[in-house]
Design an enzyme around this catalytic site. Structure first.
Site, PDB file in Angstrom:
ATOM      1  N   PRO A 139      54.469  39.952  32.985  1.00  0.00           N
ATOM      2  CG  PRO A 139      56.355  39.906  34.594  1.00  0.00           C
ATOM      3  CD  PRO A 139      55.961  40.719  33.360  1.00  0.00           C
TER       4      PRO A 139
ATOM      5  CG  ASP B 293      56.428  40.701  38.973  1.00  0.00           C
ATOM      6  OD1 ASP B 293      57.373  40.116  39.462  1.00  0.00           O
ATOM      7  OD2 ASP B 293      55.820  41.738  38.656  1.00  0.00           O
TER       8      ASP B 293
ATOM      9  CD1 TRP C  92      58.062  48.505  40.323  1.00  0.00           C
ATOM     10  CD2 TRP C  92      57.789  47.677  38.329  1.00  0.00           C
ATOM     11  NE1 TRP C  92      56.982  48.673  40.110  1.00  0.00           N
ATOM     12  CE2 TRP C  92      56.591  48.090  38.980  1.00  0.00           C
ATOM     13  CE3 TRP C  92      57.586  47.025  36.931  1.00  0.00           C
ATOM     14  CZ2 TRP C  92      55.244  47.762  38.419  1.00  0.00           C
ATOM     15  CZ3 TRP C  92      56.344  46.706  36.570  1.00  0.00           C
ATOM     16  CH2 TRP C  92      55.127  47.178  37.278  1.00  0.00           C
TER      17      TRP C  92
ATOM     18  CD  GLN D 267      52.213  47.350  33.942  1.00  0.00           C
ATOM     19  OE1 GLN D 267      53.254  48.010  34.422  1.00  0.00           O
ATOM     20  NE2 GLN D 267      51.554  46.485  34.496  1.00  0.00           N
TER      21      GLN D 267
ATOM     22  CD1 TRP E  79      57.618  44.843  32.763  1.00  0.00           C
ATOM     23  CD2 TRP E  79      56.094  44.918  31.076  1.00  0.00           C
ATOM     24  NE1 TRP E  79      57.821  44.032  32.060  1.00  0.00           N
ATOM     25  CE2 TRP E  79      57.268  43.985  31.038  1.00  0.00           C
ATOM     26  CE3 TRP E  79      55.342  44.706  30.300  1.00  0.00           C
ATOM     27  CZ2 TRP E  79      57.103  42.793  29.986  1.00  0.00           C
ATOM     28  CZ3 TRP E  79      55.310  44.050  28.925  1.00  0.00           C
ATOM     29  CH2 TRP E  79      56.154  43.006  29.043  1.00  0.00           C
TER      30      TRP E  79
ATOM     31  CE  LYS F 125      42.133  50.433  41.766  1.00  0.00           C
ATOM     32  NZ  LYS F 125      43.286  49.907  41.190  1.00  0.00           N
TER      33      LYS F 125
ATOM     34  CE  LYS G 234      38.609  38.227  44.462  1.00  0.00           C
ATOM     35  NZ  LYS G 234      39.747  37.187  44.740  1.00  0.00           N
TER      36      LYS G 234
END
Ligand SMILES: [Zn+2]
Ligand SMILES: [Zn+2]
Length: 757
Positions: free
Chosen positions: A47, A86, A529, A565, A569, A602, A605
């Site tokens: 998510p 999430d 988490w 992840q 996750w 990286k 935005k």
């Protein structure tokens, strides 16, 4: 019957729009998962935060998930895929604080309901942007049926899981040093500090201070030097740690004597001059027990209780700083344990907002304008004025920051709830052996090593918008109860909740069984988490509902996410599924690499170093965009420095030649009146046909083998090579065979070979 003629200049975005509309109108995705199938392939979608905006990385992972699911669909399987959100956590809370103009946690505490409602508004309003991307990516996924971590069913399943873990003895409370965000006013877990770029360079002031010991040499007072990049911890200094076997030098400074690790002397020419006069040398163990005067007066009274002495430890680096570690028990993990070991009193003069308490009178600002890090310069200035600082400067070092608000973290001792990873570590390692990692190296590499070194998990957050930890404690005695469902809450309190967020849960109180006290919920909420790690069962409200579904859908056949992840996750899902079911939660785990900006930085935005992927897909068509990504190293843990020019190249080099090949076929087939009603391999003697069919067979096998093993990086090369064989070799050589007005046997063979593409 005739084939539809193609244009010479295909407008890919327009063609795509037509196809997308067709899929939508005809419910093609729904049809692909229903009806009679060879079986089901189980997939869990990780998510995203609804407030995040899609970028190249989220687009790539979507492409990969879709590609595998479509492949399995083509093989006859049903692949249901459900989107997820999430919904809880700091990102949303920070946004809500901004929206409501909240400056301190007190304002939230006064009305948690209002705050959580604001969070709910944010989460509910920002999901539509993603839908557009999902559609434009041509991804098939059940978007409307998405699970949400804030839904009552999901939260109840999380409560259930928490209670299971508690009953298994995996949950405990402890007072420890944890990473702490002064802005978000919460402790964080160690892995939070390892989120993508949380640990990054930062400039800090450093200072070397001198601690006056009670010892003298040749009638001169002896000072021990200590170096620190956290001057704000100096008011809380309680002891000095030295290395047992490290060599220390007593340097004659005229009226005074300075002690530092001998190896560090050359670094400090500014203090000791080029040729320090060493009066005496000793090992760290010879310094042990030496008393010194407190550097600052705030806790001087603790001297009688054992503070302000030199102790020996095993973590001192003889070449780091001055080889002496200034120790403040509340602000470092080593510091904490060292003070505990030597029975040195504990002081913690920093409040929840990271401000000095009134105890540290010189740096306490009544209005709390400055957090402790911001007082560093004031402290150094003060120590210089008092003649207690020997040297200071600025250093750029890697420093942990809050992954959400981006402010620097501090380490701070506090009460928190922990999940014992230690107790299940053997099972975590054992069950990892059952997982097929792609690439394979992850199993004993990044994931396996992470498991080996994993420490107990701080699962509590001092926040509001998440699943409340379902522990109630008596306000008079030590009675504690954990409730694992809405029914259990009803049984003890008589209240049936239809919302499990804090504003409702906190109101649940009931009488203690052991005394006349009241049972109240502890204030903490769960680390998000814990929720995303519960996706496997919580998305279906297991075990309260869908028990059969869960039994037949666990573990999943495959999951896909990027390398970040591995420690997040993938790890948390693994921890919870091993703790609850003693099984891994996924059979095949595909880990792809990272997409960076053209210059290797990286994607960000705020620095606008990439073009919105939506614009690129609309401009060049999604197929070219997808091909560009599929040909990159990012399919196999590598990095892709994203260069927009690569997308039209894919169109020119691969898609357009293939289009032209189709166009060529259609023009001739329509002239000759060739129309295939069924596909069959021609029984041709022509060498070109034989070669092309062999190629087709060979490449199909390669692709099937790669995709059956989820080796997504091995899939694209045979596809591209097959298109190359068709366009550059087969068509060029076979061109003449299509000429002439008669339908010869050879011409028919050529058509029948060709149509197989
Ligand atoms: Zn923060
Ligand atoms: Zn009680």
């Amino acid at each position: 019957m005739k084939y539809t003629e193609l244009t010479n200049k295909p407008d890919m975005p327009a063609i795509q729009a037509d196809i997308l509309a067709f899929w939508k109108n005809e419910n093609i995705f729904e049809k692909s998962i229903s009806g009679k199938k060879a079986g089901e392939v189980v997939f869990y979608d990780g998510p995203p935060f609804p407030t995040g905006s899609p970028h190249h990385g989220t687009v790539l992972v979507s492409f990969i998930k879709d590609m595998i699911a479509r492949y399995q669909t083509m093989k006859g399987f049903s692949v249901p895929r459900v989107w997820g959100w999430d919904c809880h956590g700091l990102p949303i809370e920070n946004q809500a604080e901004k929206d409501l103009g909240i400056e301190s946690k007190n304002e939230i505490e006064n009305d948690i309901g209002r705050f959580n409602d604001a969070c709910l508004d944010i989460v509910s309003s920002s999901n539509e942007a993603w839908r557009e991307y999902v559609d434009q990516m041509a991804r098939w996924v059940d978007y409307d049926g998405a699970y949400r971590t804030m839904s009552i069913g999901f939260m109840e399943s999380v409560m259930w899981a928490f209670k299971q873990c508690y009953d298994k003895g995996l949950i405990y409370r402890d007072y420890r040093v944890t990473p702490y965000c002064m802005q978000c006013e919460t402790s964080l877990s160690i892995s939070d500090t390892r989120e993508s770029d949380s640990t990054r360079p930062r400039q800090d002031r450093w200072v070397i201070v001198k601690f006056k010991t009670e010892s003298q040499v040749d009638g001169k007072p002896v000072y021990i030097l200590a170096w620190t990049t956290t001057p704000w911890t100096l008011p809380s200094n309680m002891c000095l740690a030295v290395g047992e076997e490290v060599d220390y030098a007593f340097v004659d400074m005229g009226d005074e004597i300075y002690v530092a690790s001998k190896k560090t002397l050359p670094q400090y020419g500014k203090i000791f001059t080029e040729a320090p006069v060493i009066l005496k040398e000793c090992k760290g163990k010879d310094l042990a027990g030496l008393n010194y005067e407190p550097l600052l007066p705030y806790f001087a009274d603790f001297k009688e209780q054992g503070a302000f002495k030199v102790v020996t430890v095993d973590y001192v680096d003889a070449e780091d700083g001055t080889g002496v570690v200034h120790t403040a028990p509340a602000f470092g993990e080593d510091d904490y344990w060292t003070c505990k070991k030597f029975n040195i009193p504990f002081v913690n003069p920093v409040d929840n907002r990271g401000r000095f308490t009134a105890e540290v009178s010189d740096f306490h600002s009544p209005k709390g304008e400055k957090n402790v890090i911001e007082t560093n310069s004031d402290i150094i200035r003060y120590l210089n004025e008092q003649g207690k600082a020997v040297l200071d400067g600025t250093v750029e070092h890697n420093y942990p920051h809050c992954w959400r608000c981006r402010e620097p973290l501090i380490y701070r001792a506090m009460d928190a709830w922990y999940f014992s990873i230690e107790k299940i570590k053997d099972d975590l390692l054992k069950q990892n052996e059952e997982i097929n990692w792609i690439p394979e190296t992850v199993k004993h590499g990044r994931f396996g090593k992470w498991l080996l070194g994993a420490r107990d998990w701080n699962i509590s957050r001092n926040r509001y918008w998440s699943t409340p930890i379902p522990i109630w404690e008596c306000d008079k005695c030590s009675e504690r109860i954990v409730l694992g469902s809405i029914d259990e809450i009803f049984d003890v309190s008589g209240t049936r909740l239809d919302n499990l967020h804090r504003q409702y849960m906190d109101k649940i109180t009931f009488a203690c069984k052991k005394c006349d006290g009241a049972m109240k919920r502890i204030p903490e909420v769960l680390d998000c988490w814990f929720e995303s790690g519960s996706v496997t069962f919580a998305q279906k409200h297991y075990p309260f509902e869908n028990k059969e579904w869960f039994d037949s859908h666990f573990p999943s056949d495959f999951i896909v996410e990027y390398t970040g992840q591995i420690r997040c996750w993938f790890y948390y899902m693994h921890v919870l599924s091993v703790a609850l079911f003693n099984k891994p939660s996924f059979k095949n785990c595909i880990v792809h690499g990272t997409i960076l900006a053209d210059d290797g930085k990286k994607l960000s935005k705020s620095s606008k170093n990439y073009t919105d992927p939506m614009q690129l897909m609309k401009k060049y068509g999604t197929d070219a965009f997808r091909l560009y990504m599929f040909q990159s190293n990012a399919m196999l843990l590598g990095d892709l420095n994203f260069n927009e020019d690569g997308i039209p190249e894919m169109f020119q080099q691969i898609l357009l030649p293939f289009w032209n090949a189709c166009n060529f076929f259609i023009s001739y087939a329509n002239i000759d009146g060739f129309y295939a009603t069924a596909l069959k391999e021609p029984d041709s003697d022509n060498q070109l046909d034989k070669w092309m069919l062999a190629e087709l067979f060979d490449k199909t096998q390669q692709i099937t083998k790669a995709m059956d093993a989820y080796q997504i990086d091995l899939y694209i090369e045979p596809v591209v090579s097959l298109i190359g064989g068709l366009t550059n070799w087969y068509i060029r050589r076979s061109r003449r065979r299509f000429w002439g007005s008669e339908m010869t046997a050879d011409k028919k063979n050529a058509y029948e070979t060709y149509i197989l593409f």
